[in-house]
Motif scaffolding. Structure first.
Motif, PDB file in Angstrom:
ATOM      1  N   ASP A  37      -1.056  -1.644 -10.730  1.00 38.20           N
ATOM      2  CA  ASP A  37      -0.482  -2.490  -9.681  1.00 38.20           C
ATOM      3  C   ASP A  37       1.016  -2.232  -9.481  1.00 38.20           C
ATOM      4  N   PHE A  38       1.315  -1.234  -8.652  1.00 34.84           N
ATOM      5  CA  PHE A  38       2.697  -0.873  -8.349  1.00 34.84           C
ATOM      6  C   PHE A  38       3.092  -1.341  -6.945  1.00 34.84           C
ATOM      7  N   GLY A  39       2.460  -2.422  -6.495  1.00 30.15           N
ATOM      8  CA  GLY A  39       2.682  -2.882  -5.131  1.00 30.15           C
ATOM      9  C   GLY A  39       4.086  -3.335  -4.829  1.00 30.15           C
ATOM     10  N   ILE A  40       4.810  -3.846  -5.842  1.00 31.77           N
ATOM     11  CA  ILE A  40       6.190  -4.277  -5.601  1.00 31.77           C
ATOM     12  C   ILE A  40       7.165  -3.493  -6.475  1.00 31.77           C
ATOM     13  N   ALA A  41       6.711  -2.346  -6.980  1.00 32.84           N
ATOM     14  CA  ALA A  41       7.588  -1.509  -7.803  1.00 32.84           C
ATOM     15  C   ALA A  41       8.722  -0.940  -6.953  1.00 32.84           C
ATOM     16  N   LYS A  42       9.804  -0.563  -7.618  1.00 33.55           N
ATOM     17  CA  LYS A  42      10.985  -0.062  -6.929  1.00 33.55           C
ATOM     18  C   LYS A  42      11.425   1.277  -7.507  1.00 33.55           C
ATOM     19  N   LEU A  43      11.797   2.180  -6.629  1.00 30.48           N
ATOM     20  CA  LEU A  43      12.422   3.436  -7.013  1.00 30.48           C
ATOM     21  C   LEU A  43      13.935   3.239  -6.988  1.00 30.48           C
ATOM     22  N   LEU A  44      14.588   3.454  -8.112  1.00 28.62           N
ATOM     23  CA  LEU A  44      16.030   3.232  -8.190  1.00 28.62           C
ATOM     24  C   LEU A  44      16.783   4.466  -7.700  1.00 28.62           C
ATOM     25  N   SER A  45      16.706   4.679  -6.411  1.00 28.54           N
ATOM     26  CA  SER A  45      17.360   5.847  -5.839  1.00 28.54           C
ATOM     27  C   SER A  45      18.749   5.536  -5.292  1.00 28.54           C
ATOM     28  N   GLY A  46      19.130   4.250  -5.299  1.00 30.30           N
ATOM     29  CA  GLY A  46      20.438   3.853  -4.779  1.00 30.30           C
ATOM     30  C   GLY A  46      21.094   2.838  -5.688  1.00 30.30           C
ATOM     31  N   ASP A  47      22.377   2.608  -5.499  1.00 30.84           N
ATOM     32  CA  ASP A  47      23.117   1.673  -6.352  1.00 30.84           C
ATOM     33  C   ASP A  47      22.664   0.232  -6.168  1.00 30.84           C
ATOM     34  N   ASP A  48      22.198  -0.110  -4.971  1.00 36.46           N
ATOM     35  CA  ASP A  48      21.831  -1.505  -4.723  1.00 36.46           C
ATOM     36  C   ASP A  48      20.385  -1.795  -5.099  1.00 36.46           C
ATOM     37  N   SER A  49      19.640  -0.788  -5.592  1.00 33.05           N
ATOM     38  CA  SER A  49      18.234  -1.013  -5.946  1.00 33.05           C
ATOM     39  C   SER A  49      18.091  -1.944  -7.134  1.00 33.05           C
ATOM     40  N   ILE A  50      19.078  -1.940  -8.035  1.00 35.09           N
ATOM     41  CA  ILE A  50      18.995  -2.792  -9.217  1.00 35.09           C
ATOM     42  C   ILE A  50      18.993  -4.261  -8.820  1.00 35.09           C
TER      43      ILE A  50
ATOM     44  N   PHE B 102       0.834  -1.205   0.000  1.00 29.76           N
ATOM     45  CA  PHE B 102       0.000   0.000   0.000  1.00 29.76           C
ATOM     46  C   PHE B 102       0.868   1.253   0.000  1.00 29.76           C
ATOM     47  N   ASP B 103       1.880   1.273   0.842  1.00 30.56           N
ATOM     48  CA  ASP B 103       2.769   2.430   0.911  1.00 30.56           C
ATOM     49  C   ASP B 103       3.506   2.641  -0.405  1.00 30.56           C
ATOM     50  N   ALA B 104       3.921   1.549  -1.050  1.00 35.64           N
ATOM     51  CA  ALA B 104       4.650   1.661  -2.311  1.00 35.64           C
ATOM     52  C   ALA B 104       3.763   2.246  -3.404  1.00 35.64           C
TER      53      ALA B 104
END
Length: 259
Positions: free
Chosen positions: A227-240, A127-129
């Motif tokens: 449905d962005f429930g498990i989406a990721k913001l690539l704000s850091g090097d380890d996000s990939i 929900f937060d994502a």
């Protein structure tokens, strides 16, 4: 004598000259064309001014929507009324973290209400994502969030209703079918949505769960990614590395789900 084109005063037995009358007639025609052209040009200028004003107004409204200033708060009671107390007859689908119901708000607007099952692990995070991502993106091929309802015991998102359902239904149903043109248009819509998520903002967004059931079609068969429930913001090097193993059942590579 013998010059039939000769004209002059009748008292000299000449035929009447019509040159002056003809000139007046030609001048009248020229004046009519000039006035007509001026009227058309005036109407064209007025139309362009109106079009520019409406475009400017739409842009301003979009900016207001992005700031959230016009978002209407919707209570749990309103959601309950809109979905007929979460009646199964209004159930549109079941996802990884909850259910989606069709609802009709008090002023007649059809919406999709995504109710999270807070008993499932990861439901709060999902929900937060979705709130974090949907509040910061605007694109014609992404599902629009209208509002949300959140407390310790209940969390839901109110989204735009898509009358033609999911792409999965059109691909795997005997009663629905897609032409080649429709398939190409849907692929282009999804590609544009992905390009916007990856390159349209200051922080790239990776959906992580692109599949036919997460692509919805509106009344004009325009595709909207949801449905962005498990989406990721690539704000850091380890996000990939965090996105490499994320997905749910039914996920396929973006280029394969229409084949």
């Amino acid at each position: 004598m013998g010059n039939k084109g000769l004209c002059g005063a009748p008292c000299f037995h000449f035929s009447e000259c019509k040159i002056e009358k003809s000139r007046k007639w030609n001048a009248h025609i020229v004046l009519t064309y000039i006035l007509s052209a001026a009227i058309v040009a005036t109407l064209l200028v007025a139309f362009l001014c109106i079009l520019k004003f409406r475009k400017h107004k739409v842009v301003n409204n979009s900016e207001v929507d992005q700031s959230g200033a016009r978002w209407r708060r919707i209570s749990y009671y309103e959601i309950q009324q809109a979905t007929d107390r979460f009646n199964d007859g209004n159930l549109l689908g079941v996802g990884s973290f909850g259910r989606v119901y069709k609802g009709v708000l008090s002023y007649g607007t059809n919406v999709a209400v995504k109710v999270f099952n807070l008993g499932l692990e990861g439901a709060f995070r999902s929900f937060d994502a979705e709130c974090e991502i949907l509040r910061s993106v605007r694109h014609r091929n992404l599902t629009k969030i209208i509002s949300s309802c959140s407390n310790m015991d209940f969390k839901a998102l109110i989204l735009s209703y898509m009358p033609n359902g999911s792409l999965e239904r059109w691909l795997h149903s005997e009663h629905h079918g897609l032409s080649m043109i429709q398939r190409l248009n849907i692929m282009i819509d999804v590609a544009e949505a992905m390009d916007y998520l990856h390159n349209g903002g200051s922080v790239p967004i990776i959906h992580c769960d692109l599949k036919p059931s997460n692509i919805l079609l509106d009344e004009d068969m325009v595709a909207h990614v949801t449905d962005f429930g498990i989406a990721k913001l690539l704000s850091g090097d380890d996000s990939i590395t965090q996105t490499m193993n994320l997905a749910t059942i039914g996920y396929m590579a973006p280029g394969e789900f229409l084949i």
